[in-house]
Design a protein around this motif. Structure first.
Motif, PDB file in Angstrom:
ATOM      1  N   GLU A   3      10.030  -3.604  -1.441  1.00  0.00           N
ATOM      2  CA  GLU A   3      10.913  -2.449  -1.268  1.00  0.00           C
ATOM      3  C   GLU A   3      10.724  -1.437  -2.376  1.00  0.00           C
ATOM      4  O   GLU A   3      10.917  -0.261  -2.179  1.00  0.00           O
ATOM      5  N   GLY A   4      10.324  -1.902  -3.546  1.00  0.00           N
ATOM      6  CA  GLY A   4      10.201  -1.024  -4.689  1.00  0.00           C
ATOM      7  C   GLY A   4       8.880  -0.269  -4.752  1.00  0.00           C
ATOM      8  O   GLY A   4       8.653   0.484  -5.683  1.00  0.00           O
ATOM      9  N   ASN A   5       8.002  -0.453  -3.784  1.00  0.00           N
ATOM     10  CA  ASN A   5       6.703   0.220  -3.783  1.00  0.00           C
ATOM     11  C   ASN A   5       6.914   1.719  -3.586  1.00  0.00           C
ATOM     12  O   ASN A   5       7.330   2.155  -2.520  1.00  0.00           O
ATOM     13  N   PRO A   6       6.611   2.541  -4.600  1.00  0.00           N
ATOM     14  CA  PRO A   6       6.852   3.984  -4.479  1.00  0.00           C
ATOM     15  C   PRO A   6       5.985   4.647  -3.425  1.00  0.00           C
ATOM     16  O   PRO A   6       6.374   5.672  -2.862  1.00  0.00           O
ATOM     17  N   ASP A   7       4.815   4.091  -3.117  1.00  0.00           N
ATOM     18  CA  ASP A   7       3.966   4.686  -2.088  1.00  0.00           C
ATOM     19  C   ASP A   7       4.652   4.677  -0.722  1.00  0.00           C
ATOM     20  O   ASP A   7       4.472   5.611   0.062  1.00  0.00           O
ATOM     21  N   ARG A   8       5.424   3.657  -0.433  1.00  0.00           N
ATOM     22  CA  ARG A   8       6.156   3.606   0.845  1.00  0.00           C
ATOM     23  C   ARG A   8       7.084   4.805   0.971  1.00  0.00           C
ATOM     24  O   ARG A   8       7.140   5.453   2.021  1.00  0.00           O
ATOM     25  N   ARG A   9       7.800   5.118  -0.100  1.00  0.00           N
ATOM     26  CA  ARG A   9       8.734   6.254  -0.103  1.00  0.00           C
ATOM     27  C   ARG A   9       7.977   7.570   0.023  1.00  0.00           C
ATOM     28  O   ARG A   9       8.353   8.447   0.801  1.00  0.00           O
ATOM     29  N   ILE A  44       1.483  10.291  -7.899  1.00  0.00           N
ATOM     30  CA  ILE A  44       1.958   9.711  -6.640  1.00  0.00           C
ATOM     31  C   ILE A  44       0.811   9.403  -5.681  1.00  0.00           C
ATOM     32  O   ILE A  44       1.053   8.980  -4.564  1.00  0.00           O
ATOM     33  N   ASN A  45      -0.430   9.612  -6.127  1.00  0.00           N
ATOM     34  CA  ASN A  45      -1.594   9.299  -5.303  1.00  0.00           C
ATOM     35  C   ASN A  45      -1.539  10.019  -3.955  1.00  0.00           C
ATOM     36  O   ASN A  45      -1.679   9.401  -2.899  1.00  0.00           O
ATOM     37  N   LEU A  46      -1.335  11.321  -3.994  1.00  0.00           N
ATOM     38  CA  LEU A  46      -1.188  12.099  -2.772  1.00  0.00           C
ATOM     39  C   LEU A  46      -2.371  11.909  -1.833  1.00  0.00           C
ATOM     40  O   LEU A  46      -2.187  11.652  -0.639  1.00  0.00           O
ATOM     41  N   PRO A  93       5.232  -1.613   7.671  1.00  0.00           N
ATOM     42  CA  PRO A  93       5.788  -2.018   6.372  1.00  0.00           C
ATOM     43  C   PRO A  93       5.293  -1.160   5.223  1.00  0.00           C
ATOM     44  O   PRO A  93       5.856  -1.196   4.130  1.00  0.00           O
ATOM     45  N   GLY A  94       4.269  -0.335   5.457  1.00  0.00           N
ATOM     46  CA  GLY A  94       3.728   0.519   4.412  1.00  0.00           C
ATOM     47  C   GLY A  94       4.381   1.881   4.329  1.00  0.00           C
ATOM     48  O   GLY A  94       4.001   2.698   3.502  1.00  0.00           O
TER      49      GLY A  94
END
Length: 99
Positions: A3-9, A44-46, A93-94
């Motif tokens: 849940e804490g994966n910033p890429d998901r957000r 943020i790895n855009l 999930p990603g």
């Protein structure tokens, strides 16, 4: 994927912005929005997140040339699969999409 994966957000935010644009957006536009929000696009790895969304079929892109400057850029638009994802018809999930 946690849940804490910033890429998901970030991926969810990208989908929201592209959906709201109607005619599509460029990576430069997205980078500017993230920068104004205090997120540095490189951090943020855009590019990686755009590639993820494109590879999964949620976004499509095409090259467009600016009539004034002549510069070519990719313009991203949401696909039917991307709409299904944000409407909850499908899940990934990603991607964390919050409306």
């Amino acid at each position: 994927m946690s849940e804490g994966n910033p890429d998901r957000r970030i991926r969810g935010q990208i989908l929201r912005m592209v959906r709201q644009s109607g005619s599509g957006v460029t990576a430069a536009f997205l980078a500017g929005v993230f920068r104004r929000a205090g997120d540095e696009p490189a951090v943020i790895n855009l590019d990686e997140n755009l590639a993820y969304l494109t590879d999964r079929g949620y976004l499509a892109h095409r090259q467009v040339r600016d009539d004034v400057s002549g510069v070519e850029r990719r313009r991203y638009r949401i696909t039917a699969d991307g709409i299904d994802l944000i409407q909850g018809v499908t899940q990934d999930p990603g991607v964390l999409y919050v409306d």
